[in-house]
Enzyme design. Sequence first.
Site, PDB file in Angstrom:
ATOM      1  N   CYS A   7       0.738  -0.930   0.994  1.00 52.40           N
ATOM      2  CA  CYS A   7       0.280  -0.222   0.218  1.00 52.40           C
ATOM      3  C   CYS A   7       0.610   1.048  -0.180  1.00 52.40           C
ATOM      4  CB  CYS A   7      -0.520  -0.137   1.363  1.00 52.40           C
ATOM      5  SG  CYS A   7      -2.080  -1.387   1.253  1.00 52.40           S
TER       6      CYS A   7
ATOM      7  N   HIS B 113      -3.049   7.224   2.292  1.00 54.76           N
ATOM      8  CA  HIS B 113      -3.341   6.150   2.170  1.00 54.76           C
ATOM      9  C   HIS B 113      -4.809   5.698   2.940  1.00 54.76           C
ATOM     10  CE1 HIS B 113      -3.855   1.508   0.893  1.00 54.76           C
ATOM     11  NE2 HIS B 113      -3.665   0.890   2.806  1.00 54.76           N
TER      12      HIS B 113
ATOM     13  N   ASN C 273     -10.147  -0.559  -0.260  1.00 51.23           N
ATOM     14  CA  ASN C 273      -8.702   0.202   0.505  1.00 51.23           C
ATOM     15  C   ASN C 273      -8.328  -0.659  -1.494  1.00 51.23           C
ATOM     16  OD1 ASN C 273      -6.627  -0.432   0.564  1.00 51.23           O
ATOM     17  ND2 ASN C 273      -6.457  -1.043   2.526  1.00 51.23           N
TER      18      ASN C 273
HETATM   19  O1  UT7 Z   1      -4.033  -1.011   3.356  1.00 51.55           O
HETATM   20  C1  UT7 Z   1      -2.545  -1.758   4.571  1.00 51.55           C
HETATM   21  C2  UT7 Z   1      -3.717  -3.280   5.688  1.00 51.55           C
HETATM   22  N1  UT7 Z   1      -4.830  -2.668   5.687  1.00 51.55           N
HETATM   23  C3  UT7 Z   1      -5.470  -1.947   6.970  1.00 51.55           C
HETATM   24  O2  UT7 Z   1      -4.755  -0.221   7.126  1.00 51.55           O
HETATM   25  C4  UT7 Z   1      -6.311  -2.062   8.104  1.00 51.55           C
HETATM   26  C5  UT7 Z   1      -6.023  -2.011   9.747  1.00 51.55           C
HETATM   27  N2  UT7 Z   1      -6.927  -3.029   9.936  1.00 51.55           N
HETATM   28  C6  UT7 Z   1      -8.646  -2.050  10.127  1.00 51.55           C
HETATM   29  O3  UT7 Z   1      -8.910  -1.155   9.326  1.00 51.55           O
HETATM   30  C7  UT7 Z   1      -9.175  -2.018  11.346  1.00 51.55           C
HETATM   31  O4  UT7 Z   1      -8.068  -3.590  12.940  1.00 51.55           O
HETATM   32  C8  UT7 Z   1     -10.078  -4.045  10.873  1.00 51.55           C
HETATM   33  C9  UT7 Z   1     -11.339  -3.283  10.082  1.00 51.55           C
HETATM   34  C10 UT7 Z   1      -9.926  -4.786   9.674  1.00 51.55           C
HETATM   35  C11 UT7 Z   1     -11.159  -4.646  11.766  1.00 51.55           C
HETATM   36  O5  UT7 Z   1     -12.131  -3.659  12.484  1.00 51.55           O
HETATM   37  P1  UT7 Z   1     -11.443  -3.402  14.438  1.00 51.55           P
HETATM   38  O6  UT7 Z   1     -12.345  -2.012  14.615  1.00 51.55           O
HETATM   39  O7  UT7 Z   1      -9.926  -3.762  14.952  1.00 51.55           O
HETATM   40  O8  UT7 Z   1     -12.545  -5.210  14.073  1.00 51.55           O
HETATM   41  P2  UT7 Z   1     -11.898  -6.046  15.215  1.00 51.55           P
HETATM   42  O9  UT7 Z   1     -10.770  -6.596  14.301  1.00 51.55           O
HETATM   43  O10 UT7 Z   1     -11.050  -5.997  17.296  1.00 51.55           O
HETATM   44  O11 UT7 Z   1     -13.179  -7.038  15.243  1.00 51.55           O
HETATM   45  C12 UT7 Z   1     -13.665  -6.673  15.978  1.00 51.55           C
HETATM   46  C13 UT7 Z   1     -15.173  -7.681  16.053  1.00 51.55           C
HETATM   47  C14 UT7 Z   1     -14.977  -9.445  16.540  1.00 51.55           C
HETATM   48  O12 UT7 Z   1     -15.514 -10.136  16.953  1.00 51.55           O
HETATM   49  P3  UT7 Z   1     -15.715 -10.160  18.451  1.00 51.55           P
HETATM   50  O13 UT7 Z   1     -14.455 -11.360  18.817  1.00 51.55           O
HETATM   51  O14 UT7 Z   1     -15.524  -8.852  19.159  1.00 51.55           O
HETATM   52  O15 UT7 Z   1     -17.033 -11.109  18.737  1.00 51.55           O
HETATM   53  C15 UT7 Z   1     -14.871  -9.698  14.814  1.00 51.55           C
HETATM   54  O16 UT7 Z   1     -14.676 -10.927  14.663  1.00 51.55           O
HETATM   55  O17 UT7 Z   1     -15.516  -7.656  14.204  1.00 51.55           O
HETATM   56  C16 UT7 Z   1     -15.505  -9.188  14.103  1.00 51.55           C
HETATM   57  N3  UT7 Z   1     -15.969  -9.291  12.410  1.00 51.55           N
HETATM   58  C17 UT7 Z   1     -16.406  -8.755  11.801  1.00 51.55           C
HETATM   59  N4  UT7 Z   1     -17.532  -8.714  11.762  1.00 51.55           N
HETATM   60  C18 UT7 Z   1     -18.935  -8.382  10.930  1.00 51.55           C
HETATM   61  C19 UT7 Z   1     -14.106  -9.063  11.906  1.00 51.55           C
HETATM   62  N5  UT7 Z   1     -14.850  -8.986  11.050  1.00 51.55           N
HETATM   63  C20 UT7 Z   1     -15.701  -8.262  10.318  1.00 51.55           C
HETATM   64  C21 UT7 Z   1     -16.973  -8.580   9.651  1.00 51.55           C
HETATM   65  N6  UT7 Z   1     -18.040  -8.142   9.715  1.00 51.55           N
HETATM   66  N7  UT7 Z   1     -16.775  -8.307   7.641  1.00 51.55           N
END
Ligand code: UT7
Length: 320
Positions: free
Chosen positions: A111, A247, A277
């Site tokens: 990225c 980004h 993204n």
């Molecule tokens: O381009 C460079 C690379 N990428 C990035 O910059 C991404 C950087 N990271 C992020 O943008 C965020 O960490 C994410 C969008 C990927 C995830 O958001 P988050 O607020 O960090 O969520 P999380 O990983 O803490 O997950 C929260 C909950 C989890 O469930 P539990 O354990 O609380 O029950 C996940 O399993 O959300 C769940 N979850 C989802 N639920 C519905 C994870 N993905 C999804 C989904 N739909 N797609």
Amino acid sequence: MTARIIGTGSYVPERVVRNADLAEIVDTSDEWIVSRTGIRERRLAVEEGTSHMAAEAAKRALEDAGVKAEDLDIILLATSSPDNCFPAGACEVQAAIGAVNAVAFDISAACSGFIFGMNTVYGFMRAGIYKTGLVIGADCLSKLTDWSDRGTCVLFGDAAGAAVVRAEEGGLVHMTMGSDGVKGPVLSCVARTTGNFVNGRTPEIGYMYMDGQEVFKFAVKKVPECVNQVLQEAQVSMDEVRYFVLHQANYRIVEAAAKRLKQPMEKFPMNMDRYGNTSGATVPTLLDDLNRAGKLERGDKIVIAGFGAGLTWGAALIEW
Ligand code: UT7
């Protein structure tokens, strides 16, 4: 002499995939995706690959710049999803657009790739080596996505963005880049090319893997850090900057950066709601959106900044 952007172009596939479409294949919802990321829909390639998207964006950038393909000295394609191991995608773009006089090669910085590409061409132009360049950021991550992994499949889209750059005064004023290979495993896509004469295995390509929270923490720290560094070293104040083109991974990362930099959100344009993204393509497609909407005036100071797999990060101060 530095490197000035004199034209931009972009390409996105026609196929629109909305959050609701993904909720039909994995356990997710429009509400979750919008509130956690800001993404509403993305474009996914059907037939087209990375090189095709890159070549289309390149043609539009050349047209915008009024530059002929044969006048290009160098083509840099930033991608982490090339169609082939070799030849480089940049060489395929060269063939597609007829840039017969250019040297062409790829840059692999995920990225951060477009920033790394701009900074590389800047180095060549400052050294007086090349006069006219084309920098492209293009990725087709849908090819590397595990469509059963809700943690990644809702985030990415396919696109290409390009900039024609000329050695002139002004333009890219200052830049920084960095990488931390130790943290590489938090965002990876492993291609196993372990076949050899003895074991006879065939090459296999894996899906992308991401520890989202680790990448998030890294991004909200590194992006403001490298933006600050570039401005301090260039002795330009934050208030003099018209736009911070960051980004487009997650609107919460952009908001956190704005907060740390103490700058209003109006200075942080976004397009991840429409495209998701798109990895190396986010910054140049956003620049192209701004350029074509007539929002950039000559002399405007713009900071571009990105972060991604590697881990890598980088920023540049550009005078439009
Ligand atoms: O381009 C460079 C690379 N990428 C990035 O910059 C991404 C950087 N990271 C992020 O943008 C965020 O960490 C994410 C969008 C990927 C995830 O958001 P988050 O607020 O960090 O969520 P999380 O990983 O803490 O997950 C929260 C909950 C989890 O469930 P539990 O354990 O609380 O029950 C996940 O399993 O959300 C769940 N979850 C989802 N639920 C519905 C994870 N993905 C999804 C989904 N739909 N797609």
